[in-house]
Design a protein around this motif. Structure first.
Motif, PDB file in Angstrom:
ATOM      1  N   ALA A   1     -19.925  11.598  11.221  1.00  0.00           N
ATOM      2  CA  ALA A   1     -20.192  10.163  11.146  1.00  0.00           C
ATOM      3  C   ALA A   1     -19.561   9.559   9.898  1.00  0.00           C
ATOM      4  CB  ALA A   1     -21.699   9.912  11.162  1.00  0.00           C
ATOM      5  N   GLU A   2     -19.726  10.251   8.770  1.00  0.00           N
ATOM      6  CA  GLU A   2     -19.180   9.707   7.518  1.00  0.00           C
ATOM      7  C   GLU A   2     -17.658   9.643   7.550  1.00  0.00           C
ATOM      8  OE1 GLU A   2     -19.871   9.993   2.722  1.00  0.00           O
ATOM      9  OE2 GLU A   2     -20.263  11.766   3.940  1.00  0.00           O
ATOM     10  N   ARG A   3     -17.009  10.614   8.180  1.00  0.00           N
ATOM     11  CA  ARG A   3     -15.549  10.583   8.262  1.00  0.00           C
ATOM     12  C   ARG A   3     -15.069   9.339   8.996  1.00  0.00           C
ATOM     13  NH1 ARG A   3     -15.824  16.324   8.877  1.00  0.00           N
ATOM     14  NH2 ARG A   3     -15.803  16.159  11.148  1.00  0.00           N
ATOM     15  N   LEU A   4     -15.734   9.019  10.098  1.00  0.00           N
ATOM     16  CA  LEU A   4     -15.345   7.828  10.853  1.00  0.00           C
ATOM     17  C   LEU A   4     -15.587   6.560  10.039  1.00  0.00           C
ATOM     18  CD1 LEU A   4     -16.597   8.562  14.491  1.00  0.00           C
ATOM     19  CD2 LEU A   4     -14.237   8.367  13.711  1.00  0.00           C
ATOM     20  N   VAL A   5     -16.700   6.511   9.337  1.00  0.00           N
ATOM     21  CA  VAL A   5     -17.023   5.335   8.538  1.00  0.00           C
ATOM     22  C   VAL A   5     -16.005   5.149   7.418  1.00  0.00           C
ATOM     23  CG1 VAL A   5     -18.688   4.367   6.913  1.00  0.00           C
ATOM     24  CG2 VAL A   5     -19.486   5.323   9.068  1.00  0.00           C
ATOM     25  N   LEU A   6     -15.635   6.234   6.764  1.00  0.00           N
ATOM     26  CA  LEU A   6     -14.654   6.135   5.681  1.00  0.00           C
ATOM     27  C   LEU A   6     -13.300   5.687   6.220  1.00  0.00           C
ATOM     28  CD1 LEU A   6     -15.556   9.303   3.573  1.00  0.00           C
ATOM     29  CD2 LEU A   6     -16.023   6.907   3.027  1.00  0.00           C
ATOM     30  N   GLN A   7     -12.957   6.122   7.429  1.00  0.00           N
ATOM     31  CA  GLN A   7     -11.721   5.641   8.049  1.00  0.00           C
ATOM     32  C   GLN A   7     -11.782   4.135   8.263  1.00  0.00           C
ATOM     33  OE1 GLN A   7     -10.978   7.780  11.706  1.00  0.00           O
ATOM     34  NE2 GLN A   7     -11.071   9.783  10.692  1.00  0.00           N
ATOM     35  N   GLN A   8     -12.926   3.641   8.722  1.00  0.00           N
ATOM     36  CA  GLN A   8     -13.058   2.208   8.973  1.00  0.00           C
ATOM     37  C   GLN A   8     -13.018   1.414   7.672  1.00  0.00           C
ATOM     38  OE1 GLN A   8     -15.256   0.717  12.450  1.00  0.00           O
ATOM     39  NE2 GLN A   8     -16.696  -0.174  10.997  1.00  0.00           N
TER      40      GLN A   8
ATOM     41  N   VAL B   1     -17.473  -6.296   9.100  1.00  0.00           N
ATOM     42  CA  VAL B   1     -16.999  -4.916   9.233  1.00  0.00           C
ATOM     43  C   VAL B   1     -17.489  -4.079   8.054  1.00  0.00           C
ATOM     44  CG1 VAL B   1     -14.954  -3.439   9.333  1.00  0.00           C
ATOM     45  CG2 VAL B   1     -14.996  -5.610  10.574  1.00  0.00           C
ATOM     46  N   ARG B   2     -17.391  -4.618   6.855  1.00  0.00           N
ATOM     47  CA  ARG B   2     -17.826  -3.867   5.677  1.00  0.00           C
ATOM     48  C   ARG B   2     -19.330  -3.606   5.730  1.00  0.00           C
ATOM     49  NH1 ARG B   2     -15.948  -2.125   1.097  1.00  0.00           N
ATOM     50  NH2 ARG B   2     -17.261  -1.995  -0.761  1.00  0.00           N
ATOM     51  N   GLY B   3     -20.113  -4.604   6.148  1.00  0.00           N
ATOM     52  CA  GLY B   3     -21.559  -4.422   6.219  1.00  0.00           C
ATOM     53  C   GLY B   3     -21.957  -3.351   7.232  1.00  0.00           C
ATOM     54  N   LEU B   4     -21.352  -3.391   8.424  1.00  0.00           N
ATOM     55  CA  LEU B   4     -21.645  -2.368   9.429  1.00  0.00           C
ATOM     56  C   LEU B   4     -21.252  -0.983   8.925  1.00  0.00           C
ATOM     57  CD1 LEU B   4     -20.375  -4.181  12.669  1.00  0.00           C
ATOM     58  CD2 LEU B   4     -22.753  -3.817  11.986  1.00  0.00           C
ATOM     59  N   SER B   5     -20.110  -0.902   8.251  1.00  0.00           N
ATOM     60  CA  SER B   5     -19.624   0.391   7.752  1.00  0.00           C
ATOM     61  C   SER B   5     -20.536   0.936   6.657  1.00  0.00           C
ATOM     62  CB  SER B   5     -18.197   0.236   7.226  1.00  0.00           C
ATOM     63  OG  SER B   5     -17.327  -0.286   8.212  1.00  0.00           O
ATOM     64  N   LEU B   6     -20.922   0.085   5.714  1.00  0.00           N
ATOM     65  CA  LEU B   6     -21.790   0.529   4.622  1.00  0.00           C
ATOM     66  C   LEU B   6     -23.160   0.950   5.139  1.00  0.00           C
ATOM     67  CD1 LEU B   6     -20.913  -2.120   1.884  1.00  0.00           C
ATOM     68  CD2 LEU B   6     -20.282   0.308   1.896  1.00  0.00           C
ATOM     69  N   HIS B   7     -23.649   0.254   6.152  1.00  0.00           N
ATOM     70  CA  HIS B   7     -24.937   0.624   6.743  1.00  0.00           C
ATOM     71  C   HIS B   7     -24.879   2.047   7.284  1.00  0.00           C
ATOM     72  CE1 HIS B   7     -28.288  -0.404   9.891  1.00  0.00           C
ATOM     73  NE2 HIS B   7     -28.667   0.518   9.024  1.00  0.00           N
ATOM     74  N   ARG B   8     -23.832   2.341   8.037  1.00  0.00           N
ATOM     75  CA  ARG B   8     -23.704   3.685   8.614  1.00  0.00           C
ATOM     76  C   ARG B   8     -23.467   4.724   7.527  1.00  0.00           C
ATOM     77  NH1 ARG B   8     -26.787   4.073  11.818  1.00  0.00           N
ATOM     78  NH2 ARG B   8     -27.239   1.883  12.016  1.00  0.00           N
TER      79      ARG B   8
END
Length: 415
Positions: free
Chosen positions: A226-233, A244-251
């Motif tokens: 999960a973290e790998r995908l979030v860091l890619q985003q 986009v940043r808020g959704l990514s930081l939440h995850r």
């Protein structure tokens, strides 16, 4: 009708000679530019495409509430002209804007109107743009049977060649998450990612499939993936956008082990999502922030207040499913639509005093009158008097209508 139904972008995957797709142009057109066009253009056959794309630009910017009045006005114009295709397009845009700002009941209603404007069985893939809104709204409101009925319909051939189909696939994936089917959700989200990447339209500002997939992976007990995908985003240009940043930081927050780091990331996520105008996503992040604070033990009272504020915001959205997840035993009644007070010149008789501000802030966070009186060393009667003045000055009916900004401001002030 066919021409109007195609205006929401079924052909957005076709890049122009410079490698910039129509979807890129819609996303990257600023809100000011879009509104300038809408103010200067009269709705005609010649201007229809440009007008639709301008509304879409407003919808995909980080102030989606600006798309609400424009889409509603254009829908009314189309209905007066007796143009069902145009009405279907603008009703769909209006429904999408309402869903984005967390008005679930309104989104469901206007998505239904869009479908009614289409002939039975007609509309092609465009129909699925409105169906995606219906699935998202019904699922969040706790209407699982209706959402499942829409999700279970067979997908027509070629649906996933359109942006409408991809949006429907995301709505179905999010519904799978609500129904505790993370593997099915992950399959849908990863399919979106493969298609968008293969067509060169990988824009999380339109469909944030990586953070969606990360949520499914977290449910499956795979935080590292999960973290790998979030860091890619987060590494993509769209991550500069608050949504986009808020959704990514939440995850990402839910993938880290340190409670201190998790709280910091969740506070940032709440701030970004609030700026983006997505009230439902803000409530979800606030709920996780409150729960983390309570578990951490260093700020249990603040965690409780944040959790109650998240519940209150979810209730304002009509998100019954999230309310039950946040506070399962809290009584639910049908939330009244949030009243929006038009801004005007501030007068002394409408300005909140510091005492009224403090009481209103705690009330917006979900504290009872007795809890407020204990926290501020006031009598319950004094708290009630302050709230009565607050309601009158803000021209609202009660604490359920208190601006959520009060609660959010308290959360952000504690950073």
């Amino acid at each position: 009708l066919t021409e109007a139904a195609e205006l929401l972008g079924d052909r957005d995957e076709e890049d122009d000679e410079q490698g910039v797709s129509p979807l890129d142009l819609v996303i990257d057109t600023g809100a000011t530019t879009a509104e300038r066009l809408l103010r200067s253009a009269t709705l005609t056959e010649a201007t229809l495409t440009a007008v639709v794309q301008a509304v879409r630009s407003l919808l995909l910017c980080d102030q989606p509430e600006r798309a609400v009045p424009w889409s509603r006005t254009l829908l009314e114009d189309a209905e007066r002209r007796g143009a069902p295709g145009w009405a279907a397009v603008f009703a769909t845009l209006h429904a999408q804007a309402l869903l984005r700002i967390g008005d679930l009941a309104g989104a469901s209603s206007f998505a239904g109107r869009a479908l009614e404007a289409l002939p039975e069985g007609g509309g092609g893939t465009f129909r699925y743009a409105a169906l995606a809104v219906l699935v998202g709204a019904h699922s969040a409101m706790g209407h699982y049977t209706e959402a499942s009925r829409q999700c279970d319909r067979p997908l027509p051939h070629g649906l996933l060649d359109s942006l409408h189909g991809l949006a429907f696939l995301r709505a179905r994936g999010l519904h799978h998450l609500t129904g505790n089917q993370p593997q099915a959700a992950l399959t849908d989200f990863m399919a979106i990612g493969r298609i968008m990447q293969s067509r060169g339209i990988d824009r999380p500002a339109f469909l944030p499939w990586r953070s969606d997939a990360a949520q499914a992976l977290q449910r499956l007990g795979k935080p590292q993936q999960a973290e790998r995908l979030v860091l890619q985003q987060l590494a993509l240009p769209d991550a500069r956008r608050p949504w986009v940043r808020g959704l990514s930081l939440h995850r990402r927050a839910l993938s880290v082990g340190s409670s201190r780091q998790r709280i910091s990331l969740l506070e940032q996520a709440v701030d970004e999502l609030h700026r983006s105008g997505d009230r439902l996503a803000t409530a979800q992040a606030m709920a996780d922030l409150g729960q983390t604070m309570q578990a951490d033990g260093n700020a249990p009272m603040k965690g409780t207040a944040t959790t109650r504020a998240a519940w209150s915001l979810a209730r304002q959205c009509g998100a019954t499913a999230l309310c039950k997840e946040i506070l399962p035993d809290a009584p639910l009644s049908d939330p009244a639509p949030e009243r929006i007070v038009e801004p005007g010149p501030e007068r002394p008789e409408t300005r909140l005093s510091s005492s009224e501000q403090r009481v209103a802030t705690l009330a917006a966070q979900g504290l009872t009158n007795r809890e407020i009186s204990t926290k501020l060393y006031l009598t319950v009667s004094t708290v009630e008097q302050h709230l009565t003045k607050v309601y009158r000055k803000l021209r609202i009916n009660g604490r359920a209508d208190l601006p959520i900004d009060l609660a959010l401001g308290a959360v952000q002030a504690g950073k």
